[in-house]
Design a protein around this motif. Structure first.
Motif, PDB file in Angstrom:
ATOM      1  N   ARG A  11       0.814  -1.212   0.000  1.00 23.39           N
ATOM      2  CA  ARG A  11       0.000   0.000   0.000  1.00 23.39           C
ATOM      3  C   ARG A  11       0.854   1.272   0.000  1.00 23.39           C
ATOM      4  O   ARG A  11       0.646   2.172  -0.795  1.00 23.39           O
ATOM      5  N   SER A  12       1.824   1.341   0.909  1.00 23.99           N
ATOM      6  CA  SER A  12       2.602   2.574   1.050  1.00 23.99           C
ATOM      7  C   SER A  12       3.874   2.582   0.210  1.00 23.99           C
ATOM      8  O   SER A  12       4.446   3.636  -0.043  1.00 23.99           O
ATOM      9  N   HIS A  18      12.310   2.434   5.765  1.00 22.44           N
ATOM     10  CA  HIS A  18      11.494   3.648   5.830  1.00 22.44           C
ATOM     11  C   HIS A  18      10.870   3.774   7.216  1.00 22.44           C
ATOM     12  O   HIS A  18      10.872   4.849   7.816  1.00 22.44           O
ATOM     13  N   VAL A  19      10.337   2.677   7.716  1.00 24.24           N
ATOM     14  CA  VAL A  19       9.681   2.686   9.022  1.00 24.24           C
ATOM     15  C   VAL A  19      10.703   2.881  10.143  1.00 24.24           C
ATOM     16  O   VAL A  19      10.506   3.691  11.044  1.00 24.24           O
ATOM     17  N   ARG A  45       5.618   5.469  -2.168  1.00 22.98           N
ATOM     18  CA  ARG A  45       4.656   6.019  -3.133  1.00 22.98           C
ATOM     19  C   ARG A  45       4.547   7.533  -3.052  1.00 22.98           C
ATOM     20  O   ARG A  45       3.949   8.161  -3.908  1.00 22.98           O
ATOM     21  N   PHE A  46       5.148   8.124  -2.024  1.00 20.39           N
ATOM     22  CA  PHE A  46       5.169   9.579  -1.879  1.00 20.39           C
ATOM     23  C   PHE A  46       6.464  10.178  -2.420  1.00 20.39           C
ATOM     24  O   PHE A  46       6.701  11.375  -2.309  1.00 20.39           O
TER      25      PHE A  46
END
Length: 70
Positions: A11-12, A18-19, A45-46
């Motif tokens: 999804r992300s 990243h987390v 995705r950003f």
């Protein structure tokens, strides 16, 4: 055994790196993931890399390590 260090959230588009870059234990987690060969250039995705999240979370030393990284 455990989580796939190179896995990505569908999804992300974020990886564990990243987390981890956003968390309090960012430095230790980032180092562990770097040792496991995670790709520091992956963008979510950003359009952000883990180093971007580390910097935004105030972990400038982690952001610098990730940018110099591999």
């Amino acid at each position: 055994k455990g989580a796939d260090a190179k896995g990505m959230n569908a999804r992300s588009g974020q990886t564990l790196l990243h987390v981890a870059a956003q968390r309090t234990a960012a430095a230790a987690l980032a180092e562990l993931l770097l040792e496991r060969g995670i790709d520091v250039t992956i963008r979510d995705r950003f359009g952000k890399m883990a180093a971007d999240y580390a910097a935004a979370a105030g972990h400038s030393h982690v952001a610098q390590r990730l940018r110099s990284g591999r």
